[in-house]
Design an enzyme around this catalytic site. Sequence first.
Site, PDB file in Angstrom:
ATOM      1  N   HIS A  38      -3.956  -5.332   3.927  1.00  0.00           N
ATOM      2  CA  HIS A  38      -2.910  -5.918   4.756  1.00  0.00           C
ATOM      3  C   HIS A  38      -3.142  -7.409   5.005  1.00  0.00           C
ATOM      4  O   HIS A  38      -2.267  -8.244   4.785  1.00  0.00           O
ATOM      5  CB  HIS A  38      -2.826  -5.167   6.091  1.00  0.00           C
ATOM      6  CG  HIS A  38      -1.792  -5.718   7.015  1.00  0.00           C
ATOM      7  ND1 HIS A  38      -2.079  -6.665   7.967  1.00  0.00           N
ATOM      8  CD2 HIS A  38      -0.463  -5.495   7.084  1.00  0.00           C
ATOM      9  CE1 HIS A  38      -0.981  -6.979   8.596  1.00  0.00           C
ATOM     10  NE2 HIS A  38       0.021  -6.274   8.089  1.00  0.00           N
TER      11      HIS A  38
ATOM     12  N   CYS B 151       6.064  -6.852  -9.240  1.00  0.00           N
ATOM     13  CA  CYS B 151       6.188  -7.466  -7.920  1.00  0.00           C
ATOM     14  C   CYS B 151       4.938  -7.280  -7.078  1.00  0.00           C
ATOM     15  O   CYS B 151       4.899  -7.653  -5.922  1.00  0.00           O
ATOM     16  CB  CYS B 151       7.419  -6.941  -7.181  1.00  0.00           C
ATOM     17  SG  CYS B 151       7.229  -5.263  -6.596  1.00  0.00           S
TER      18      CYS B 151
END
Lengths: 590, 590
Positions: free
Chosen positions: A158, A540
């Site tokens: 994250h 992506c």
Amino acid sequence: MPDIYRQYVDIAKQLEKGYHDVQDMEFTVERGKLWILQTRNGKRTAKAAIKIAVDMYREGIITKEEAINQVDPYSVYQVLLPCFNPDKVKHSHKVSKGVNASPGAAVGKIVFDTEEAARRGEAGEKVILVRIETCPDDIHGMAVSQGVLTLRGGATSHAAVVAKGMGKPCVSGCEDLIIDLAKETITCSDGTVFHKDDIISLDGGTGEVMEGAIEMVQAGLDEDFETFFSWVDEIKELHVEANADTPKDIENAKKFGAEGVGLCRTEHMFMDPDRLPWVQKMIIAGTTEARKEALSHLLPMQYSDFYSMFKALGDKPLTVRLLDPPLHEFLPSKIELVEKVATKKALGQNYSEDEKLLEIVENLSESNPMMGLRGCRLGLTYPEINEMQVRAIFEACCDLTKEGHHIQPWIMIPLIGHINELKTAKATLVSVAEQVMNEKGIRVDYKFGTMIEIPRAALTAKEVATEAEFFSYGTNDLTQMTFGYSRDDAEGKFLKNYVEQKILPTNPFVTLDVNGVGRLIEMSINEGKEVNSSLVGGICGEHGGDPDSVKYAHKIGLNYVSCSPFRIPQAKLAAAQAAIASPRKQLASV
Amino acid sequence: MPDIYRQYVDIAKQLEKGYHDVQDMEFTVERGKLWILQTRNGKRTAKAAIKIAVDMYREGIITKEEAINQVDPYSVYQVLLPCFNPDKVKHSHKVSKGVNASPGAAVGKIVFDTEEAARRGEAGEKVILVRIETCPDDIHGMAVSQGVLTLRGGATSHAAVVAKGMGKPCVSGCEDLIIDLAKETITCSDGTVFHKDDIISLDGGTGEVMEGAIEMVQAGLDEDFETFFSWVDEIKELHVEANADTPKDIENAKKFGAEGVGLCRTEHMFMDPDRLPWVQKMIIAGTTEARKEALSHLLPMQYSDFYSMFKALGDKPLTVRLLDPPLHEFLPSKIELVEKVATKKALGQNYSEDEKLLEIVENLSESNPMMGLRGCRLGLTYPEINEMQVRAIFEACCDLTKEGHHIQPWIMIPLIGHINELKTAKATLVSVAEQVMNEKGIRVDYKFGTMIEIPRAALTAKEVATEAEFFSYGTNDLTQMTFGYSRDDAEGKFLKNYVEQKILPTNPFVTLDVNGVGRLIEMSINEGKEVNSSLVGGICGEHGGDPDSVKYAHKIGLNYVSCSPFRIPQAKLAAAQAAIASPRKQLASV
């Protein structure tokens, strides 16, 4: 010895012309005679390399292609981001080395609490946010810090993904540091102890953590950079897009030359302090009614996000991914709640509210959330979430079209593993889109596609491609599942050791693993095109900004890559080098 | 009407002969004439089906092959395990329906605490252990309970796997029940509330939970069963082995006709109350020295396990998997420790010991333990663990060989994703094996292989097969990673919904997904054989006991399947039916 000097200059020019590059020469003069002992291509910084390449082209020594091949794509970020003065780094006191999760240099005071970092950073103080690991709650604190340091996680955890998106330095996975949150100290393996407000320096390019403030060299783009990248744009064949989640990100993406947005993660729009309460209400809603009520408050917010983003990006494709993360990411931490309830209980205080919330959090908590209720599984379990998001997208797109803007919405469903998931989600999407377009009395062209990030989706590409106009490879998750490596755990726990021991040639979250993950990508794009010849394919995941992975994407015939804004130049350069090495005949249009 | 009767008997015989099966006939007699209205194959219980098949063969009406095809493998467990009287079930009060995680019928008093269940079960009381979810700590409580009920998890979660291994009924994933551990109550969605010691009935075959004690029908094997399965053994081509973890399991496996042990999970040997402290010492050891010291205490225990197991199994292959699970599974729960520390802190008590342990547990805890530091990653991070296990295996095997026993050790490394992991682990293994055999002055033949449970291992089978003599497909984990479904979360959270909505045709943890997971298995076994023609392949996940999956294993040319002991007969029957449908020319010898 003016003759010798003239002779040397002639030879030097000849060598540079011959080798088509700046030369680092060794010579000697003995008994009045010049001896050239050795010559090799000169080492240089990225900024110098670009200047040299442009100069040599202008002097007619090299072609544009040669100029492009002279610059190492892995070094380009140095031109875009501040760096430390290498001499000062050499003599610094290094206290830890973690994963180089997001490049750039940062100097600031240690702060452990996100709220405090947010407050002091906002007020203009230079702080470094230090956390065990980050979660979506930390985003506003990260946004105003100079850099982020975490004990857990790696190149795609994250903290890394968010920091890269912000172009903010981040060092993650410093598992050798011990943080005492109560005393607000960091203890390093060499015994050094830092307290809150002590100054440290983070090098996000190398993963090094240093004591004190190291001198920085500021970044700056110049005319040579513009010229060089205009050639890159001419020659490359891959489209290079940005991962951008907010209107602000879009500006950043455009600045770095994005040719579209390949990934807009809608959940990041949900983390704003004025939105989170509605998101939490949506999650803890016990009934569909209550959930719809909460969603109705989020609709205008998402509408305005999409409106601004599509408007800012203009006629380039903007690829929106519907809600992806596990819902408990939006809720308070289970551990903190357990602690709170236990403390209040022991002290005889009222804890019924906390206990109620804990029960909800417990019900939503999962043993392995990465493989749990997230992605399309969310939208299929609670279709009203997707319905709201699709409505927001199409209302914004209809209004912009009415206003005369030409826009390109691409919509994609995350975490597909079975064709029926895609079919079911698509049916909802199409029906809401039609409804909105009828209401608004205008048509909007859009593409509908899917993320390929679950191995099974790649293995059944022939089925999946019948329902998708594009495959967007989410290579972070695809790597995660193909290797069975949790990206939040593996890098800190064993991956560093694996790479050091040469069990793995490289960190597969940084450079795409060609033999395993790549095989799935190649198989699936080829098999997908067998049933759908106009299928568009792109990457992506963060690999979209890794030069070697970009070259591979070119080689296997993908159409685009998408990455953090500041990595766009290096991705473009890698794409151009790949096109020079093996030009493709024809590219399906994006 | 004696004429009509004779006529009916003749026609009935003819029909049964014609259809080669027991007939369920409708007829009428009108104006003295017999009319046969309809006939179809008669429905029957498994016990009856076996008796009928054997009788019809003996009467010369059908062949052995037809007899074998007449019995539904999915029904066989009814003969082996106690069931409820269907009439009583029909009129029972059903309070929940979860996942049918392990078949059989159980009636007992509700107990929430594992220690209490262990104590009361040991004393002969009939208890049902009710837990949110189970962990290795619960094993001794499960062993003496009548059955297990959990709120979380599914067909391959911890409770299910362990219960199946024990042949104990288990219903998992009853997410609609609310358990209050403090008040010791279960609240059902219809409002019924159960207290501790209330009696419930679990049907592990259907997943139903019922109020009160439902009447049971006891199981029993008879001569027909023996005869029928002797034919099955004659005709089937696949080897059918058992998953067995302890000497006691081996006895069970032999009783049900296991032709070897395809999976011996060494971690289950570590859960004994007299071993766990040493395992915990090994885990929290700060240094290699301290870890080796703890391991030295485990060595004689593992030695004696292996000695008894190899001896009991005799000359059939026994496949040992080296340590696999995340280490924190052996430690106390993080949540419980947080609670304890917070409580003691609030009350002003001394909590330093608990805090120290909490710190260790926190360091070992992972966001997604299924994809974290486990399997071969453990053995590569702490090689001394593998060294101890391999030493225990070879010391036992050498001693047994000296005593004149013929044994077949197969050793496998779990969770391989990259050939280098296998190479590195194998080097350690071979060197320890050689060392032990030299010390003991005797040679033991062994096979070395690998689990294939990470998609990347399957995708790079051509590399992996150069270092492995066998591929043991861990289809639970392979399904988990290929779908990106956490088996502990998915079944309770969204998989039931997926199957009900027909997004998935079936639960892929129960029946092997041919298009996705199967494709990986087929690709990898075929490509593996290209580089290693003597490569042996088998399934050791619970799919090895699922009849449809067993038929698929036969079809794609695997050599063996391995499953929980009580599922061996159904796996054998499925294998025989598959061999009848498409006999294989040649089978690589196991």
